[in-house]
Design a protein around this motif. Structure first.
Motif, short mmCIF file in Angstrom:
data_model
loop_
_atom_site.label_atom_id
_atom_site.label_comp_id
_atom_site.label_asym_id
_atom_site.label_seq_id
_atom_site.Cartn_x
_atom_site.Cartn_y
_atom_site.Cartn_z
N LEU A 158 1.07 -1.32 0.34
CA LEU A 158 0.29 0.28 0.18
C LEU A 158 0.82 1.40 0.39
CD1 LEU A 158 -2.92 -0.21 0.18
CD2 LEU A 158 -3.14 0.23 2.56
N MET A 159 1.79 1.51 0.77
CA MET A 159 3.13 2.37 0.91
C MET A 159 3.35 2.50 -0.38
SD MET A 159 4.46 2.03 4.58
CE MET A 159 5.00 3.40 4.32
N ILE A 160 3.92 1.79 -1.36
CA ILE A 160 4.79 2.06 -1.80
C ILE A 160 4.32 2.07 -3.58
CG2 ILE A 160 6.91 1.00 -1.09
CD1 ILE A 160 6.48 -1.36 -3.04
N LEU A 161 3.06 1.46 -3.94
CA LEU A 161 1.52 1.69 -4.86
C LEU A 161 1.69 2.68 -5.23
CD1 LEU A 161 -1.47 -0.35 -5.31
CD2 LEU A 161 -1.36 1.86 -5.95
N PRO A 162 1.64 4.40 -4.41
CA PRO A 162 1.84 5.22 -4.61
C PRO A 162 2.99 5.91 -5.55
CG PRO A 162 1.31 5.51 -2.45
CD PRO A 162 1.52 4.47 -2.82
N THR A 163 4.40 5.51 -5.26
CA THR A 163 6.00 5.62 -5.79
C THR A 163 5.40 5.17 -7.33
OG1 THR A 163 6.26 5.16 -3.36
CG2 THR A 163 8.02 5.75 -5.45
N ILE A 164 4.79 3.93 -7.45
CA ILE A 164 5.02 3.17 -8.77
C ILE A 164 4.19 3.82 -9.82
CG2 ILE A 164 4.39 1.09 -9.69
CD1 ILE A 164 5.61 -0.31 -7.34
N GLY A 209 10.86 3.72 -11.69
CA GLY A 209 9.99 4.23 -10.68
C GLY A 209 10.07 2.77 -9.59
N ILE A 210 10.01 1.41 -10.17
CA ILE A 210 10.13 0.60 -9.41
C ILE A 210 11.19 -0.26 -8.66
CG2 ILE A 210 10.29 -2.47 -9.08
CD1 ILE A 210 8.91 -1.74 -12.04
N LEU A 211 12.24 0.17 -9.30
CA LEU A 211 13.60 0.20 -8.28
C LEU A 211 13.29 1.53 -7.21
CD1 LEU A 211 16.81 -0.16 -10.81
CD2 LEU A 211 16.36 -1.39 -8.63
N LEU A 212 12.78 2.76 -7.52
CA LEU A 212 12.30 3.89 -6.04
C LEU A 212 11.84 3.19 -4.95
CD1 LEU A 212 12.86 6.73 -8.26
CD2 LEU A 212 14.26 5.80 -6.91
N ALA A 213 11.26 2.82 -6.02
CA ALA A 213 9.63 1.59 -4.79
C ALA A 213 10.47 0.46 -3.86
CB ALA A 213 8.58 1.19 -5.14
N ALA A 214 11.18 -0.29 -4.24
CA ALA A 214 11.88 -1.49 -4.21
C ALA A 214 13.21 -1.23 -2.41
CB ALA A 214 13.16 -2.51 -4.63
N ALA A 215 13.70 0.32 -2.96
CA ALA A 215 14.44 0.90 -2.31
C ALA A 215 13.60 1.55 -0.54
CB ALA A 215 15.22 2.22 -2.36
N ARG A 216 12.54 2.03 -1.24
CA ARG A 216 11.30 2.99 0.13
C ARG A 216 11.35 0.86 0.12
NH1 ARG A 216 6.02 5.53 -0.50
NH2 ARG A 216 6.09 6.19 1.99
N ALA A 217 10.38 0.79 0.20
CA ALA A 217 10.21 -0.95 0.85
C ALA A 217 11.38 -1.30 1.61
CB ALA A 217 9.19 -2.28 0.32
N MET A 218 13.01 -1.60 1.14
CA MET A 218 13.75 -1.89 1.84
C MET A 218 13.86 -1.56 3.34
SD MET A 218 16.15 -3.57 -0.63
CE MET A 218 15.98 -5.19 0.76
N MET A 278 20.96 0.78 -5.17
CA MET A 278 19.38 0.51 -5.56
C MET A 278 19.64 2.09 -6.80
SD MET A 278 17.77 -1.40 -2.93
CE MET A 278 16.50 -2.14 -4.59
N VAL A 279 20.13 3.07 -5.77
CA VAL A 279 19.61 4.37 -6.79
C VAL A 279 20.02 4.51 -7.35
CG1 VAL A 279 19.66 6.94 -5.35
CG2 VAL A 279 19.04 5.98 -4.10
N GLY A 280 21.85 4.41 -7.29
CA GLY A 280 22.79 4.51 -8.55
C GLY A 280 21.90 3.85 -9.63
N ALA A 281 21.51 2.30 -9.72
CA ALA A 281 21.10 1.81 -10.68
C ALA A 281 20.08 2.87 -11.52
CB ALA A 281 20.39 0.47 -10.52
N ALA A 282 18.92 3.26 -10.67
CA ALA A 282 17.46 3.99 -11.08
C ALA A 282 18.84 5.27 -12.29
CB ALA A 282 16.76 4.32 -9.56
N GLY A 283 19.21 5.86 -11.34
CA GLY A 283 19.87 7.00 -11.82
C GLY A 283 20.54 6.73 -13.62
N LEU B 118 21.84 11.16 -0.88
CA LEU B 118 21.57 11.27 0.53
C LEU B 118 19.82 11.46 0.27
CD1 LEU B 118 22.51 12.86 2.99
CD2 LEU B 118 21.88 14.90 2.13
N ALA B 119 19.14 11.37 -0.79
CA ALA B 119 17.74 11.74 -0.67
C ALA B 119 17.54 9.74 -0.45
CB ALA B 119 17.89 11.94 -2.30
N GLY B 120 18.61 8.95 -0.90
CA GLY B 120 18.05 7.38 -0.86
C GLY B 120 18.62 6.92 0.49
N VAL B 121 19.29 7.67 1.44
CA VAL B 121 19.46 7.02 2.75
C VAL B 121 18.19 6.79 3.44
CG1 VAL B 121 20.84 7.30 5.08
CG2 VAL B 121 21.58 7.80 2.87
#
Lengths: 292, 291
Positions: A158-164, A209-218, A278-283, B118-121
């Motif tokens: 539910l929390m990462i759905l909006p990100t995706i 978006g999926i990578l960012l959501a995965a990062a947020r989930a972890m 993950m953020v690097g890969a998303a970039g 930093l935004a990803g931490v």
């Protein structure tokens, strides 16, 4: 435009003090990351030295008071929760984006997008409160105790759905109109246009978006801490309580001393490095996104 | 859409199209339903307890009864510290990035990269760092100051990115006109570019405040749990989100007040985010100078 091309127009001795002030600001902002990394490394060094990396994976279990530091059960909790949440949130998030772009009537689409934005802004502790007081008792009726891997997966989804949904929506909005007109001219059905043209064209945007959501989930702490039950174990079923790495830090920081405290910092450091990757890969993914 | 032709050419395709329509509509309905359930639960769960007294009284009996007065004050102080500490460096960095360096320059790229990182931490890692650095290394202890400074680190990337975008979208004509008039860049910034970008700056600030207000994990080990009225910034103070967490997890029978506090938090966040969106919209539509 940028000013630096106009340097010949500006002797700009008057600007020098400002420039130095700005450089100082930027230096401060940029050093924060280094400061965080440095302190994580300093604080985790005792554990890395005394315990050693191998024992974080090889000890019998996580009993920090008895000198047993196995992170694997918590790591499995983090991985199961995040993967489960992604499994649910990715299809429904993409469906939500497709809905607001091509299926909903215009007035509904606007409302729907506002709703998703609203959800993106709800704090994780409120999701946790709702999960613990509403969702967990419902799951508990199905199979005790209720606070479980399943509850964690549902809340995280539910929390990462909006990100995706929001990133997919933005990516779909950027598909050139010519592609879509071409699809219509070929007589493709709506789904044919989506599956044959729109989705392939936005692959990298949606993947970002999926990578960012995965990062947020972890990295999520509060919600999983409140609904997962926090038992250190490998879950046998969806109804077993689990503890994630983040929840472990939040639970034990209050009283951890010595090597125990250092071990918690090690897990923090590991989380941060994982997130960096993950953020690097998303970039990298989003850099490749260009329409000719 | 050309459904009729599709039908005559490929009956299989039209079935698949109908199936897709059905699946997407039901997914959207499911999402909407879940979210309405969540929001109505928060609203109905908290609204009965909500009153002026709840907002102003101190908590009694570990928060089971009483209100959230001191907690609101602590939250406000933490936010103030976070803003005061993060806005000056954020604004300076944004100006440097937007006005004094090329988008692709090495310096600009490395600063931007470090901000992305930093935004990803994860927020709990900010909590660990804040505890080690502000509480112990700098000796601030569990205090509003430690919590606020930790949050300041956390909102830096949001503030810088929104401010940079705001400054970049000020029209180039302004810069050319300022140069033609012989203004120094500092003067152009002060009198022209910053005022132009102001709504964007404030919208970014609001987003940052929203993020900071929603934060829990970074505060538990930096600003602490004490629910008294704070005497100074060196006192420990409990933020609203930490209060919700504590009432839900550690206090049996604290649910009702936790729900009321959650409602207060969500309403505050909605106000802040709404303000940010309105400002951003207005800024997009506004033209400062008319012909």
């Amino acid at each position: 435009m940028n000013w630096s091309k106009l340097n010949t127009l500006f002797p700009s001795r008057a600007d020098q003090p400002l420039l130095w002030l700005l450089r100082l600001c930027a230096l401060t902002a940029a050093t924060v990351v280094l400061l965080i990394l440095t302190f994580l490394v300093i604080e985790s060094r005792p554990a890395l030295r005394d315990v050693g990396i191998a024992r974080f994976f090889g000890d019998r279990s996580w009993h920090p008071t008895e000198g047993e530091y196995n992170f694997m059960p918590m790591l499995s909790g983090t991985v199961y929760c995040s993967l489960g949440a992604l499994l649910l949130a990715v299809p429904s998030g993409i469906a939500a984006a497709l809905f607001s772009r091509w299926y909903a009537p215009a007035s509904v689409a606007g409302l729907f997008r506002r709703l998703i934005e609203l959800l993106a802004g709800i704090p994780s502790v409120v999701y946790g409160l709702w999960g613990l007081t509403t969702l967990a008792p419902l799951i508990g009726r199905l199979h005790a105790p209720g606070t479980s891997l399943l509850a964690g997966i549902l809340i995280l989804a539910l929390m990462i759905l909006p990100t995706i949904a929001l990133t997919a929506d933005a990516a779909l909005a950027a598909v050139p109109q010519a592609y879509l007109r071409g699809a219509a001219a070929l007589g493709l059905s709506r789904w044919g246009m989506i599956s044959g043209v729109a989705l392939p064209a936005t692959r990298s945007g949606i993947a970002t978006g999926i990578l960012l959501a995965a990062a947020r989930a972890m990295g999520e702490t509060m919600a999983v801490l409140m609904v997962c039950g926090n038992v250190v174990q490998y879950p046998d079923s969806l109804f077993d309580p689990v503890r994630t790495l983040t929840a472990n830090i939040a639970l034990e920081m209050a009283y951890a001393m010595g090597d125990h405290r250092a071990a918690l910092f090690v897990s923090g450091l590991a989380l941060m490095l994982l997130m960096l990757a993950m953020v690097g890969a998303a970039g990298l993914l989003s850099r490749g996104r260009r329409y000719a | 859409m050309p459904e009729a032709t599709a039908h005559s050419i490929a009956p299989l395709g039209i079935t698949r199209d109908r199936l897709a329509t059905f699946v997407i509509w039901s997914a959207a309905l499911l999402v909407t339903g879940l979210f309405l359930w969540l929001i109505s639960d928060i609203l109905l769960g908290g609204i009965t307890r909500l009153s002026w007294a709840f907002l102003t009284e101190p908590p009694f009996d570990a928060g089971r009864s009483g209100g959230i007065g001191p907690i609101i004050v602590s939250t406000g102080l933490i936010l103030l510290v976070a803003i005061a500490a993060s806005v000056p460096p954020a604004l300076g960095t944004a100006i440097l990035l937007a006005e004094f360096s090329r988008r692709e320059s090495l310096f600009g790229r490395s600063v931007r990269l470090s901000l992305d990182v930093l935004a990803g931490v994860p927020s709990i890692v900010f909590g660990l760092f804040g505890n080690a650095f502000f509480c112990i290394y700098l000796g601030l202890g569990f205090s509003i100051l430690s919590g606020g400074l930790t949050l300041a680190c956390m909102v830096l990337p949001i503030l810088i990115r929104t401010a940079e975008e705001g400054l970049r979208s000020a029209p180039d004509d302004y810069r050319l006109a300022a140069a033609a008039l012989g203004l120094s860049r500092s003067a152009a910034l002060m009198h022209l570019l910053l005022p132009t970008a102001m709504p964007a700056l404030i919208a970014g600030l609001m987003l940052g405040i929203g993020r900071a207000m929603a934060e829990t994990a970074a505060l538990i080990f930096t600003s602490g749990y004490v629910d008294r009225m704070p005497d100074s910034l060196w006192d420990s103070g409990r933020a609203l989100s930490v209060h919700i967490y504590d009432l839900t997890m550690n206090v049996a029978g604290g649910d009702a007040n936790a729900r009321a506090a959650a409602l207060v938090l969500v309403v505050l966040l909605l106000l802040v985010n709404g303000a940010a969106m309105t400002l951003a919209d207005r800024w997009r539509n506004a033209r400062i100078v008319t012909a």
